[in-house]
Design a protein around this motif. Structure first.
Motif, PDB file in Angstrom:
ATOM      1  N   TRP A  73       0.832  -1.206   0.000  1.00  0.00           N
ATOM      2  CA  TRP A  73       0.000   0.000   0.000  1.00  0.00           C
ATOM      3  C   TRP A  73       0.869   1.259   0.000  1.00  0.00           C
ATOM      4  N   LEU A  74       1.883   1.273   0.842  1.00  0.00           N
ATOM      5  CA  LEU A  74       2.754   2.449   0.935  1.00  0.00           C
ATOM      6  C   LEU A  74       3.462   2.706  -0.396  1.00  0.00           C
ATOM      7  N   LEU A  75       3.962   1.653  -1.016  1.00  0.00           N
ATOM      8  CA  LEU A  75       4.639   1.803  -2.309  1.00  0.00           C
ATOM      9  C   LEU A  75       3.684   2.306  -3.377  1.00  0.00           C
ATOM     10  N   SER A  76       2.423   1.853  -3.328  1.00  0.00           N
ATOM     11  CA  SER A  76       1.447   2.307  -4.316  1.00  0.00           C
ATOM     12  C   SER A  76       1.169   3.799  -4.165  1.00  0.00           C
ATOM     13  N   VAL A  77       1.146   4.276  -2.934  1.00  0.00           N
ATOM     14  CA  VAL A  77       0.917   5.701  -2.682  1.00  0.00           C
ATOM     15  C   VAL A  77       2.113   6.525  -3.147  1.00  0.00           C
ATOM     16  N   ILE A  78       3.318   6.013  -2.883  1.00  0.00           N
ATOM     17  CA  ILE A  78       4.531   6.757  -3.233  1.00  0.00           C
ATOM     18  C   ILE A  78       4.752   6.783  -4.744  1.00  0.00           C
ATOM     19  N   THR A  79       4.587   5.641  -5.395  1.00  0.00           N
ATOM     20  CA  THR A  79       4.920   5.522  -6.820  1.00  0.00           C
ATOM     21  C   THR A  79       3.746   5.759  -7.758  1.00  0.00           C
ATOM     22  N   ARG A  80       2.526   5.753  -7.206  1.00  0.00           N
ATOM     23  CA  ARG A  80       1.308   5.867  -8.016  1.00  0.00           C
ATOM     24  C   ARG A  80       1.156   4.697  -8.987  1.00  0.00           C
ATOM     25  N   GLU A  81       1.773   3.586  -8.659  1.00  0.00           N
ATOM     26  CA  GLU A  81       1.573   2.333  -9.385  1.00  0.00           C
ATOM     27  C   GLU A  81       0.859   1.372  -8.448  1.00  0.00           C
ATOM     28  N   TYR A  82      -0.064   0.597  -8.981  1.00  0.00           N
ATOM     29  CA  TYR A  82      -0.922  -0.212  -8.119  1.00  0.00           C
ATOM     30  C   TYR A  82      -0.785  -1.711  -8.388  1.00  0.00           C
ATOM     31  N   SER A  83       0.355  -2.084  -8.953  1.00  0.00           N
ATOM     32  CA  SER A  83       0.608  -3.497  -9.237  1.00  0.00           C
ATOM     33  C   SER A  83       1.645  -4.101  -8.302  1.00  0.00           C
ATOM     34  N   TRP A  84       1.883  -3.468  -7.159  1.00  0.00           N
ATOM     35  CA  TRP A  84       2.882  -4.017  -6.234  1.00  0.00           C
ATOM     36  C   TRP A  84       2.445  -5.368  -5.685  1.00  0.00           C
ATOM     37  N   VAL A  85       1.159  -5.534  -5.430  1.00  0.00           N
ATOM     38  CA  VAL A  85       0.681  -6.847  -4.984  1.00  0.00           C
ATOM     39  C   VAL A  85       0.852  -7.865  -6.102  1.00  0.00           C
ATOM     40  N   ASP A  86       0.585  -7.447  -7.355  1.00  0.00           N
ATOM     41  CA  ASP A  86       0.779  -8.357  -8.491  1.00  0.00           C
ATOM     42  C   ASP A  86       2.223  -8.847  -8.546  1.00  0.00           C
ATOM     43  N   ARG A  87       3.169  -7.990  -8.156  1.00  0.00           N
ATOM     44  CA  ARG A  87       4.585  -8.341  -8.243  1.00  0.00           C
ATOM     45  C   ARG A  87       5.008  -9.339  -7.166  1.00  0.00           C
ATOM     46  N   ILE A  88       4.368  -9.287  -6.008  1.00  0.00           N
ATOM     47  CA  ILE A  88       4.755 -10.231  -4.948  1.00  0.00           C
ATOM     48  C   ILE A  88       3.789 -11.410  -4.847  1.00  0.00           C
ATOM     49  N   TRP A  89       2.673 -11.336  -5.569  1.00  0.00           N
ATOM     50  CA  TRP A  89       1.685 -12.430  -5.588  1.00  0.00           C
ATOM     51  C   TRP A  89       2.320 -13.778  -5.902  1.00  0.00           C
ATOM     52  N   PRO A  90       3.198 -13.897  -6.937  1.00  0.00           N
ATOM     53  CA  PRO A  90       3.758 -15.214  -7.272  1.00  0.00           C
ATOM     54  C   PRO A  90       4.746 -15.747  -6.235  1.00  0.00           C
ATOM     55  N   ILE A  91       5.276 -14.862  -5.391  1.00  0.00           N
ATOM     56  CA  ILE A  91       6.352 -15.231  -4.486  1.00  0.00           C
ATOM     57  C   ILE A  91       5.841 -15.629  -3.103  1.00  0.00           C
ATOM     58  N   CYS A  92       4.810 -14.932  -2.634  1.00  0.00           N
ATOM     59  CA  CYS A  92       4.347 -15.124  -1.254  1.00  0.00           C
ATOM     60  C   CYS A  92       3.923 -16.560  -0.926  1.00  0.00           C
TER      61      CYS A  92
END
Length: 285
Positions: A31-50
């Motif tokens: 959430w914090l990264l999405s607010v800072i970068t204005r990109e909303y795919s950060w969960v998509d990026r860690i989804w395959p790894i978690c």
């Protein structure tokens, strides 16, 4: 292995409880990264790894002595490797690699509505979902004394078949999109703006079908361990299925607006459940 003790919850002190604590931290970071970068795919990026990380926490806590937990972990690692590779080659990990559907949702929801959606679902909601659909590993841990049996073998075989089919679907889509980009770059007309061949002639989203089915197979391992067909760790599979159905509806609403011929494809080909071309009916559309 101690929990992070971020908050009290029923699984506190268990390895999958540690995974929940980690999930909360990752949700906050996304959430914090999405607010800072204005990109909303950060969960998509860690989804395959978690999921693989969560499974390894449970397997490690069992000293890798449980054949079923080890098998589940290995299969989830395979799933994550395929998804990571496919997401990476599409540029998902690169700056500006945001999923195009978030752009559409942002336009439809408006600035305020989208930020509410972000803080309620995009970051925490999706991260909790990832934790939930990995939760059958916890049930397997609770019943780790149950030996592997023939149902585990069937589950593993089905998972691998689904894994291969999804990899084929990914490759077919990748080649189609690359050829489409090549034609556009060369100033040629795209013969077909969306894929309808190969596995996509049997259903419109064969990769989605395999994705959903693989996690139901993971749930089957929990069933074989506990002997119970119904328990709370199946909630993640139910919610994941609903999420994919909603994703299909969103994706196809975009496709219909872009491609006039897409409605004909919808009418002739089921959405998620592949059926033979002869005698097929329209399903989940």
């Amino acid at each position: 292995m101690e929990a992070l003790n971020l908050f009290d919850h029923p699984l506190r002190g268990t390895p999958f409880g540690l995974a929940l604590d980690l999930c909360v931290l990752l949700a906050a970071a996304a959430w914090l990264l999405s607010v800072i970068t204005r990109e909303y795919s950060w969960v998509d990026r860690i989804w395959p790894i978690c999921p693989a990380v969560y499974c390894i926490l449970v397997a490690g806590a069992s000293d890798f002595d449980s054949g079923r937990i080890n098998l589940m972990t290995a299969l989830v690692f395979l799933w994550g490797a395929r998804l990571t590779f496919n997401y990476a080659r599409k540029g998902g990990f690169s700056k500006g690699g945001e999923d195009y559907r978030w752009v559409v949702i942002r336009e439809r929801a408006g600035p305020v509505g989208f930020q509410v959606l972000n803080i309620a679902f995009i970051a925490p909601g999706q991260m909790l979902l990832v934790w939930l659909f990995t939760s059958p590993i916890h049930q397997a841990w609770l019943w780790s004394a149950t030996p592997l049996n023939w149902l585990d073998a069937i589950a593993a075989a089905v998972f691998l078949v689904l894994f291969i089919v999804e990899a084929i679907a990914d490759e077919q889509m990748w080649r189609f999109q690359q050829d489409k980009k090549r034609r556009i770059a060369a100033g040629e007309d795209a013969v077909q703006p969306f894929i309808t061949t190969g596995l996509f002639s049997y259903c419109r989203h064969p990769n989605y079908f395999c994705e959903i089915a693989m996690w139901w197979v993971i749930y089957l391992f929990a069933v074989t361990a506990s002997g119970m067909w119904l328990h709370w760790t199946g909630l993640g599979c139910i919610l994941l299925t609903l999420l994919f159905i909603m994703s299909v509806r969103l994706t196809e609403s975009i496709s219909v607006s872009k491609y006039p011929g897409y409605r004909e494809y919808q009418d002739s080909t089921p959405a998620l459940i592949p059926v033979p071309k002869i005698g097929r009916t329209k399903l989940l559309s």
